[in-house]
Design an enzyme around this catalytic site. Structure first.
Site, mmCIF file in Angstrom:
data_model
loop_
_atom_site.group_PDB
_atom_site.id
_atom_site.type_symbol
_atom_site.label_atom_id
_atom_site.label_comp_id
_atom_site.label_asym_id
_atom_site.label_seq_id
_atom_site.Cartn_x
_atom_site.Cartn_y
_atom_site.Cartn_z
ATOM 1 N N ASP A 188 41.080 30.266 45.332
ATOM 2 C CA ASP A 188 41.585 31.441 46.063
ATOM 3 C C ASP A 188 42.938 31.087 46.705
ATOM 4 O OD1 ASP A 188 38.895 33.474 46.736
ATOM 5 O OD2 ASP A 188 38.509 31.416 46.116
ATOM 6 N N GLU A 199 44.944 38.366 50.725
ATOM 7 C CA GLU A 199 43.678 38.119 51.418
ATOM 8 C C GLU A 199 43.634 36.815 52.211
ATOM 9 O OE1 GLU A 199 40.171 38.113 48.934
ATOM 10 O OE2 GLU A 199 38.891 37.572 50.621
ATOM 11 N N ASP A 255 44.962 40.204 45.661
ATOM 12 C CA ASP A 255 43.665 39.560 45.833
ATOM 13 C C ASP A 255 43.677 38.354 44.886
ATOM 14 O OD1 ASP A 255 41.065 38.809 46.198
ATOM 15 O OD2 ASP A 255 40.322 40.876 46.279
ATOM 16 N N ILE A 285 41.679 35.840 44.271
ATOM 17 C CA ILE A 285 40.458 35.854 43.457
ATOM 18 C C ILE A 285 39.595 36.951 44.039
ATOM 19 C CG2 ILE A 285 38.336 34.661 42.794
ATOM 20 C CD1 ILE A 285 39.822 32.334 42.208
ATOM 21 N N ASP A 286 39.394 37.989 43.258
ATOM 22 C CA ASP A 286 38.510 39.062 43.695
ATOM 23 C C ASP A 286 37.165 38.819 43.025
ATOM 24 O OD1 ASP A 286 37.712 41.485 44.882
ATOM 25 O OD2 ASP A 286 38.043 42.514 42.978
ATOM 26 N N THR A 320 34.917 36.493 44.553
ATOM 27 C CA THR A 320 34.724 35.038 44.684
ATOM 28 C C THR A 320 33.259 34.653 44.458
ATOM 29 O OG1 THR A 320 36.589 34.967 46.213
ATOM 30 C CG2 THR A 320 35.176 33.032 46.185
ATOM 31 N N ASP A 328 41.475 44.952 47.417
ATOM 32 C CA ASP A 328 40.265 45.084 46.590
ATOM 33 C C ASP A 328 40.343 46.289 45.656
ATOM 34 O OD1 ASP A 328 38.577 42.928 47.196
ATOM 35 O OD2 ASP A 328 37.972 43.843 49.093
HETATM 36 N N1 A3P Z 1 29.332 43.405 52.806
HETATM 37 C C1 A3P Z 1 30.267 43.823 51.982
HETATM 38 N N2 A3P Z 1 30.262 45.074 51.514
HETATM 39 C C2 A3P Z 1 31.198 45.494 50.654
HETATM 40 N N3 A3P Z 1 32.206 44.725 50.210
HETATM 41 C C3 A3P Z 1 32.262 43.471 50.644
HETATM 42 C C4 A3P Z 1 31.314 42.945 51.532
HETATM 43 N N4 A3P Z 1 31.623 41.669 51.775
HETATM 44 C C5 A3P Z 1 32.737 41.416 51.054
HETATM 45 N N5 A3P Z 1 33.132 42.498 50.397
HETATM 46 C C6 A3P Z 1 34.316 42.673 49.571
HETATM 47 O O1 A3P Z 1 33.908 42.939 48.234
HETATM 48 C C7 A3P Z 1 34.758 42.243 47.357
HETATM 49 C C8 A3P Z 1 34.061 41.928 46.075
HETATM 50 O O2 A3P Z 1 33.731 43.124 45.475
HETATM 51 P P1 A3P Z 1 32.535 43.168 44.466
HETATM 52 O O3 A3P Z 1 31.280 43.147 45.275
HETATM 53 O O4 A3P Z 1 32.757 44.472 43.787
HETATM 54 O O5 A3P Z 1 32.672 42.003 43.571
HETATM 55 C C9 A3P Z 1 35.114 41.003 48.099
HETATM 56 O O6 A3P Z 1 36.341 40.544 47.617
HETATM 57 P P2 A3P Z 1 36.627 38.951 47.499
HETATM 58 O O7 A3P Z 1 35.652 38.383 46.540
HETATM 59 O O8 A3P Z 1 38.028 38.971 47.019
HETATM 60 O O9 A3P Z 1 36.503 38.418 48.902
HETATM 61 C C10 A3P Z 1 35.196 41.458 49.548
HETATM 62 O O10 A3P Z 1 36.485 41.894 49.898
HETATM 63 MG MG MG Z 2 38.393 41.075 46.816
HETATM 64 MG MG MG Z 3 39.488 37.631 47.114
HETATM 65 MG MG MG Z 4 37.206 36.913 49.752
#
Ligand code: A3P
Ligand code: MG
Ligand code: MG
Ligand code: MG
Length: 347
Positions: free
Chosen positions: A46, A71, A134, A136-137, A139, A284
């Site tokens: 990340d 991020e 982002d 790494i989206d 993670t 995101d």
């Molecule tokens: N409790 C929560 N509810 C919804 N989204 C959340 C969450 N906690 C983290 N996220 C967000 O959801 C993203 C991932 O989306 P998805 O669930 O669709 O894979 C995460 O991005 P990162 O992985 O970049 O931190 C984070 O920003």
């Molecule tokens: Mg993300």
């Molecule tokens: Mg991310």
């Molecule tokens: Mg993150």
């Protein structure tokens, strides 16, 4: 505006960040996953990805003023005890840039890497140019060895005008449904779009030409496929799907790769309601938003309003986010309203 120069720079930055991330994912150990204060995971990839994108964009687009809303931040990396981890991040960035001929002249120092990550502190907003990243989206998916994305977008006067998204583990064929095993092994997609010019995909590796992508033309909801996040089942999603008459189970996938899958017609609907007042950040959604809308799709909130990226780091939207096709939008919004009325959720 065609944003040609910006697109070339963004594709280069995201491809290099994806290369860095793929290397890390292959050998990642659980002990190398940090937990942030919001209890979400973060890894060297990340931080490394954010540094690479920041360095490449600045170098390719100089002397333009550089504003980045991203991020990750360096607070934990700068603390005592993080030296070994930080050296690891610096090495990843150095090695990745060294793999690109035009970047071999001045390898970044640890301080350069920290400064490049810190460039991502911009708040965005409704005026000027802001890159949105982002690194790494998904993670969580990355850590599990599954789907993740590197997502980058450009905001101009509060509007998303360009988006690039690498999905290193997404099959080049459909990511959803029954496909043969060999097509599931052929992975690695680079999606991109600029406002008014459509959305495209090309393989992340090699020199194949980009191909235009379009959302599904399917109007038969019984055969429709819908996507949701991997981590938590959201009860209202199944009630919406039931009202729509969708028979298939939801496909759970990490990251903005879900937007990419809708843009390519792998699925017709992506629902994103959250359980506990989670605030959605622009990084995101901005890359996925423009790729899906340029592919002929719609991205809106539960009230049917398009998303607003001009209010800073967070989206100003009502309740859930809905990604679908123009043809299906009226039916999906009707089902959303009925399901929300039943659950006594406010619009
Ligand atoms: N409790 C929560 N509810 C919804 N989204 C959340 C969450 N906690 C983290 N996220 C967000 O959801 C993203 C991932 O989306 P998805 O669930 O669709 O894979 C995460 O991005 P990162 O992985 O970049 O931190 C984070 O920003
Ligand atoms: Mg993300
Ligand atoms: Mg991310
Ligand atoms: Mg993150």
């Amino acid at each position: 505006m065609s944003y040609e120069k910006e697109l070339v720079a963004a594709k280069k930055a995201v491809s290099l960040a994806a290369r860095l991330s793929q290397g890390v994912q292959k050998t990642l150990l659980q002990s190398e996953v940090w937990t942030k204060s919001d209890r979400t995971p973060v890894t060297a990839a990340d931080f490394g990805s954010q540094a690479v994108v920041s360095i490449v964009l600045q170098r390719e687009l100089q002397p333009a003023i550089f504003s980045l809303v991203a991020e990750e931040e360096t607070g934990e990396l700068r603390k005592k005890g993080s030296e070994v981890f930080l050296e690891g991040v610096t090495k990843l960035v150095k090695d990745t840039l060294a793999s690109e001929e035009s970047y071999t002249d001045s390898p970044p120092s640890t301080e350069d890497v920290l400064n490049a990550i810190d460039c991502g502190k911009s708040e965005g907003g409704c005026s000027g140019y802001h890159w949105v990243l982002d690194p790494i989206d998904g993670t969580r998916g990355f850590v599990r060895g599954e789907q993740y994305a590197v997502g980058l977008a450009l905001l101009v006067e509060g509007e998303v005008v360009l988006g690039v998204m690498a999905c290193p583990n997404l099959p080049l064929a459909s990511a959803v449904g029954e496909t043969d095993e060999s097509s599931q092994e052929n992975v690695g997609c680079l999606f991109f779009a600029t406002a008014g010019s459509g959305a495209y995909v090309q393989p992340l590796e090699g020199n194949s030409l980009p191909q235009k992508v379009c959302v599904s033309s399917n109007e038969n909801l019984e055969e429709a496929k819908f996507l949701e996040s991997y981590h938590k089942p959201i009860p209202i999603h199944s009630s919406i799907a039931k009202k729509l008459g969708i028979t298939a189970l939801p496909v759970r996938m990490d990251s903005q790769a879900k937007y990419a899958a809708v843009s390519r017609g792998d699925a017709e609907i992506y629902l994103r309601f959250t359980l506990s007042g989670h605030r959605e950040t622009i990084w995101d959604h901005a890359p996925g938003f423009i790729i899906t809308t340029e592919a002929g799709g719609v991205v809106c909130d539960a009230a049917g309003k398009s998303l607003d990226f001009s209010k800073g780091k967070y989206l100003a939207h009502e309740t859930g986010i809905i990604v679908t096709t123009k043809k299906l939008k009226p039916w999906v919004l009707k089902a959303v309203k009925e399901a929300m009325d039943e659950e006594k959720l406010d619009l």
